[in-house]
Design a protein around this motif. Structure first.
Motif, PDB file in Angstrom:
ATOM      1  N   SER A   1      -5.759   6.906  13.709  1.00 26.85           N
ATOM      2  CA  SER A   1      -5.590   8.164  14.427  1.00 26.85           C
ATOM      3  C   SER A   1      -6.731   9.104  14.061  1.00 26.85           C
ATOM      4  O   SER A   1      -7.540   8.826  13.171  1.00 26.85           O
ATOM      5  CB  SER A   1      -4.243   8.793  14.066  1.00 26.85           C
ATOM      6  N   ALA A   2      -6.790  10.229  14.757  1.00 25.38           N
ATOM      7  CA  ALA A   2      -7.805  11.234  14.454  1.00 25.38           C
ATOM      8  C   ALA A   2      -7.595  11.799  13.057  1.00 25.38           C
ATOM      9  O   ALA A   2      -8.570  12.140  12.368  1.00 25.38           O
ATOM     10  CB  ALA A   2      -7.764  12.338  15.500  1.00 25.38           C
TER      11      ALA A   2
ATOM     12  N   ASN B   1     -11.177   1.396  19.335  1.00 23.41           N
ATOM     13  CA  ASN B   1     -11.233   1.661  20.769  1.00 23.41           C
ATOM     14  C   ASN B   1     -12.236   2.790  21.017  1.00 23.41           C
ATOM     15  O   ASN B   1     -12.824   3.339  20.084  1.00 23.41           O
ATOM     16  CB  ASN B   1      -9.837   1.984  21.327  1.00 23.41           C
ATOM     17  N   TYR B   2     -12.447   3.151  22.261  1.00 22.17           N
ATOM     18  CA  TYR B   2     -13.544   4.067  22.567  1.00 22.17           C
ATOM     19  C   TYR B   2     -13.348   5.456  21.965  1.00 22.17           C
ATOM     20  O   TYR B   2     -14.302   6.107  21.555  1.00 22.17           O
ATOM     21  CB  TYR B   2     -13.783   4.155  24.080  1.00 22.17           C
ATOM     22  N   LYS B   3     -12.098   5.924  21.867  1.00 23.21           N
ATOM     23  CA  LYS B   3     -11.855   7.249  21.280  1.00 23.21           C
ATOM     24  C   LYS B   3     -12.147   7.243  19.790  1.00 23.21           C
ATOM     25  O   LYS B   3     -12.794   8.156  19.270  1.00 23.21           O
ATOM     26  CB  LYS B   3     -10.409   7.670  21.528  1.00 23.21           C
ATOM     27  N   THR B   4     -11.665   6.224  19.098  1.00 22.80           N
ATOM     28  CA  THR B   4     -11.885   6.181  17.656  1.00 22.80           C
ATOM     29  C   THR B   4     -13.345   5.885  17.322  1.00 22.80           C
ATOM     30  O   THR B   4     -13.847   6.348  16.302  1.00 22.80           O
ATOM     31  CB  THR B   4     -10.968   5.141  16.996  1.00 22.80           C
TER      32      THR B   4
ATOM     33  N   LYS C   1     -15.909   7.006  18.993  1.00 22.30           N
ATOM     34  CA  LYS C   1     -16.592   8.291  19.132  1.00 22.30           C
ATOM     35  C   LYS C   1     -16.331   9.170  17.913  1.00 22.30           C
ATOM     36  O   LYS C   1     -17.262   9.751  17.338  1.00 22.30           O
ATOM     37  CB  LYS C   1     -16.119   8.991  20.402  1.00 22.30           C
ATOM     38  N   LEU C   2     -15.074   9.253  17.497  1.00 24.49           N
ATOM     39  CA  LEU C   2     -14.729  10.061  16.325  1.00 24.49           C
ATOM     40  C   LEU C   2     -15.400   9.530  15.062  1.00 24.49           C
ATOM     41  O   LEU C   2     -15.854  10.297  14.211  1.00 24.49           O
ATOM     42  CB  LEU C   2     -13.212  10.105  16.141  1.00 24.49           C
TER      43      LEU C   2
ATOM     44  N   ASN D   1     -20.047   8.238  25.919  1.00 23.26           N
ATOM     45  CA  ASN D   1     -19.688   9.238  24.914  1.00 23.26           C
ATOM     46  C   ASN D   1     -19.893   8.694  23.501  1.00 23.26           C
ATOM     47  O   ASN D   1     -20.280   9.440  22.608  1.00 23.26           O
ATOM     48  CB  ASN D   1     -18.239   9.686  25.096  1.00 23.26           C
TER      49      ASN D   1
END
Length: 148
Positions: free
Chosen positions: A18-19, A42-45, A47-48, A75
């Motif tokens: 998670s974030a 995945n793409y969100k993690t 990027k973070l 991104n």
């Protein structure tokens, strides 16, 4: 202890971080976990994780960030470029790649803006006559005239 179990589950690809996990790893400066997430998340993690690696600023994560530049998600690649810039990649190859990629992103955004600006513009399309049609009409006119 719980964080170690969670990291093992992440490595087994049963869960995604998670974030909050990424934020905790950033505060603890655990670059190896962030690098793993950057490669396998995945793409969100991803990027973070790239942003977090830029905040930490370890030069050991530069090769992984260079690989993340070629990510399919724009991104993520932009976050990797920003992270490389924050770390301060000073070698000639690194600065060249970063500059070219930033120019590519800038050109892509300009093209999209131009396309959006011209979206509702109407163009006049001229219909040209075919030469074969003209010659056929001329032959028809000649057949109508009397022969001498």
């Amino acid at each position: 202890m719980l964080q170690n179990i969670k990291y093992i589950l992440i490595k087994l690809k049963l869960i995604q971080p998670s974030a909050q996990d990424i934020h905790k790893w950033t505060k603890a400066k655990q670059a190896e976990k962030l690098e793993y997430v950057l490669e396998h998340g995945n793409y969100k993690t991803r990027k973070l994780a790239a942003e977090a690696l830029g905040e930490i600023g370890y030069s050991s994560s530069i090769p992984i960030l260079f690989r993340a530049i070629n990510d399919n998600v724009h991104n993520v690649s932009i976050a990797a470029l920003n992270a490389l810039e924050m770390i301060g990649c000073t070698d000639e190859l690194g600065t060249t790649i970063i500059n070219k990629r930033f120019n590519w992103v800038k050109n892509k955004r300009e093209k999209e803006a131009k396309r959006e600006a011209n979206k509702n513009k109407k163009y006049k399309i001229y219909v040209w006559e075919r030469s074969s049609k003209k010659s056929f009409e001329r032959v028809k006119e000649q057949l109508k005239r009397p022969m001498r």
